[in-house]
Design a protein around this motif. Structure first.
Motif, PDB file in Angstrom:
ATOM      1  N   LEU A 159      22.625  34.021  -4.002  1.00  0.00           N
ATOM      2  CA  LEU A 159      21.678  34.591  -3.714  1.00  0.00           C
ATOM      3  C   LEU A 159      21.693  35.182  -2.333  1.00  0.00           C
ATOM      4  O   LEU A 159      22.349  34.756  -1.229  1.00  0.00           O
ATOM      5  CB  LEU A 159      20.534  33.343  -3.725  1.00  0.00           C
ATOM      6  CG  LEU A 159      20.047  32.882  -4.879  1.00  0.00           C
ATOM      7  CD1 LEU A 159      18.825  31.743  -4.512  1.00  0.00           C
ATOM      8  CD2 LEU A 159      19.404  33.821  -5.701  1.00  0.00           C
ATOM      9  N   SER A 160      20.830  36.364  -2.274  1.00  0.00           N
ATOM     10  CA  SER A 160      20.845  36.888  -0.846  1.00  0.00           C
ATOM     11  C   SER A 160      19.613  36.629  -0.234  1.00  0.00           C
ATOM     12  O   SER A 160      19.084  36.872   1.111  1.00  0.00           O
ATOM     13  CB  SER A 160      20.951  38.304  -0.931  1.00  0.00           C
ATOM     14  OG  SER A 160      19.967  39.016  -1.952  1.00  0.00           O
ATOM     15  N   GLN A 161      18.630  36.177  -0.748  1.00  0.00           N
ATOM     16  CA  GLN A 161      17.367  35.589  -0.081  1.00  0.00           C
ATOM     17  C   GLN A 161      16.791  34.529  -1.052  1.00  0.00           C
ATOM     18  O   GLN A 161      17.388  34.044  -2.203  1.00  0.00           O
ATOM     19  CB  GLN A 161      16.288  36.756  -0.328  1.00  0.00           C
ATOM     20  CG  GLN A 161      15.957  37.420  -1.712  1.00  0.00           C
ATOM     21  CD  GLN A 161      15.213  38.600  -1.551  1.00  0.00           C
ATOM     22  OE1 GLN A 161      14.932  39.146  -0.494  1.00  0.00           O
ATOM     23  NE2 GLN A 161      14.698  38.848  -2.722  1.00  0.00           N
ATOM     24  N   SER A 162      15.753  33.880  -0.358  1.00  0.00           N
ATOM     25  CA  SER A 162      15.322  32.438  -1.074  1.00  0.00           C
ATOM     26  C   SER A 162      14.341  32.685  -2.319  1.00  0.00           C
ATOM     27  O   SER A 162      13.942  34.080  -2.469  1.00  0.00           O
ATOM     28  CB  SER A 162      14.253  31.814  -0.212  1.00  0.00           C
ATOM     29  OG  SER A 162      14.750  31.484   1.130  1.00  0.00           O
TER      30      SER A 162
END
Lengths: 292, 112
Positions: free
Chosen positions: B96-99
């Motif tokens: 993942l690059s963000q939540s």
């Protein structure tokens, strides 16, 4: 039957004879020198030195008796190597140095050579052969011992590093549902894996709802380390727990800014104590002094 | 009955989704509409997705989760995942690059 002259005898036979004739003298010299090398630091007791000296002479005689040429795959050679391997390991375990051991082996070699010099009946040609034979045996032993020494050192370093990895990140349940994770030193990929694995397992087993990650002990931070930290915080969130990051030093905050690392989605506090207060607040826990 | 999915109303507007063996995350289109229909029929306010049996959440599975979340959002239903396994959380955090857009909770008991 006619008696063999020194020239008719093999190198091994000459050495064996020398050993047999002078065993008392040789062993006394070896013991004395062994005591001066290993005894002064109490690495070995006198009895141990005597036992080792006698065992060495016995094994060397067996090797020389096994054949004209030294067979490295033979049982006698393996036994001699094993003897030195055990000997060197014992010295190492007791805090001895490699230098002491090499000095001892050189001394063994020179004892034989001195003994040989005293025997005028041995020709120059035979002396040269004996010298080469002894050189081969003892050089091999030194190499073998050195190899074992390095292997043991490497194992010790690896074990210490592993222990450090395990103990430098103690995850503690500071309150029911609150875990603290102080990170000391640097975070690399392999360490992050261990820390993350431990942390996520603890969140699951302790049913932790808040994790306070304290980085006061982290001296430097780069993009990789910050990436690892964010990964850890994200994984914590995926488990359903909240992560609070505390103890970011000014120089680390500056580094994070210059690296364009966005921590806006992460709850941060200046000190561990502030982080704990925030954790308690999130869990609606009130801590007060008695009587207040 | 939706293939590979078990839905149970658990009170207070919550519906529990338990994925089974037959769930095919690579084909979310066939599942989202029946799930939404179930949620609306039971006037659900929250979908609780139980990840207890999911050992690994790869891109395909994550894509299914986000599609389901997007559908729930349209219907004003909150989506919360519970019981994500440590190994799955670890693997997912690496990709993942963000939540994630949906909420995550430790377990059903920790839901408010």
């Amino acid at each position: 039957m006619a008696k063999e002259t020194p020239e008719q005898k093999t190198t091994n036979q000459i050495l064996i004879e020398q050993l047999m004739l002078n065993v008392g003298k040789i062993s006394a010299i070896i013991e004395k020198q062994g005591q001066s090398i290993f005894g002064h630091k109490n690495l070995l007791s006198n009895n141990e030195i005597n036992d080792y000296s006698l065992e060495f002479l016995e094994l060397l005689t067996m090797l020389l008796q096994a054949g004209a040429r030294v067979d490295r795959r033979g049982a006698e050679y393996k036994a001699l190597r094993q003897f030195f391997a055990n000997f060197s390991q014992q010295i190492q375990v007791r805090g001895g140095d490699m230098d002491e051991f090499v000095r001892y082996i050189h001394f063994l070699q020179s004892t034989f050579l001195e003994n040989l010099e005293a025997d005028k009946s041995v020709s120059f040609e035979k002396s040269r052969e004996i010298l080469m034979l002894l050189g081969t045996i003892f050089n091999d032993i030194i190499l073998e011992v050195f190899h074992i020494y390095l292997e043991t050192k490497e194992k010790t370093i690896q074990a210490q590093q592993e222990e450090l990895k395990q103990t430098s990140t103690p995850i503690t349940e500071i309150w029911e549902g609150v875990l603290t994770l102080p990170i000391i030193g640097s975070l690399d990929s392999s360490r992050t894996m261990i820390v993350m694995e431990k942390l996520l397992s603890r969140i699951e087993s302790d049913r932790a709802r808040v994790v306070v990650i304290d980085v006061t002990g982290v001296m430097a931070i780069d993009s990789q380390v910050s990436h690892h930290l964010i990964q850890m915080i994200r994984a914590t969130g995926l488990m359903g727990a909240t992560a609070i990051l505390t103890g970011i030093r000014p120089e680390i905050a500056r580094a994070l800014t210059s690296l364009n690392i966005d921590l806006s989605s992460v709850t941060t506090r200046s000190k561990l104590s502030e982080g704990l207060k925030e954790a308690f607040r999130q869990l609606s826990i009130e801590v007060s002094r008695p009587g207040k | 009955m939706i293939e590979g999915i078990h839905l149970t109303p658990i009170g207070d507007g919550n519906v529990l989704l338990e994925p089974g063996e037959g769930l095919d995350p690579s084909n979310p289109e066939s599942m989202v509409a029946p799930v939404l229909e179930f949620l609306q029929r039971h006037e659900a306010r929250r979908l609780v997705y139980d990840l207890k049996s999911i050992r690994l959440i790869d891109e395909v599975y994550y894509s299914w989760l986000t599609k389901l979340y997007a559908t729930c959002r349209i219907a004003n239903v909150e989506m919360v995942t519970v019981n994500m396994q440590p190994a799955a959380a670890y693997a997912l955090s690496l990709t993942l690059s963000q939540s994630p857009p949906f909420s995550c909770a430790l377990d059903i008991h920790s839901l408010k």
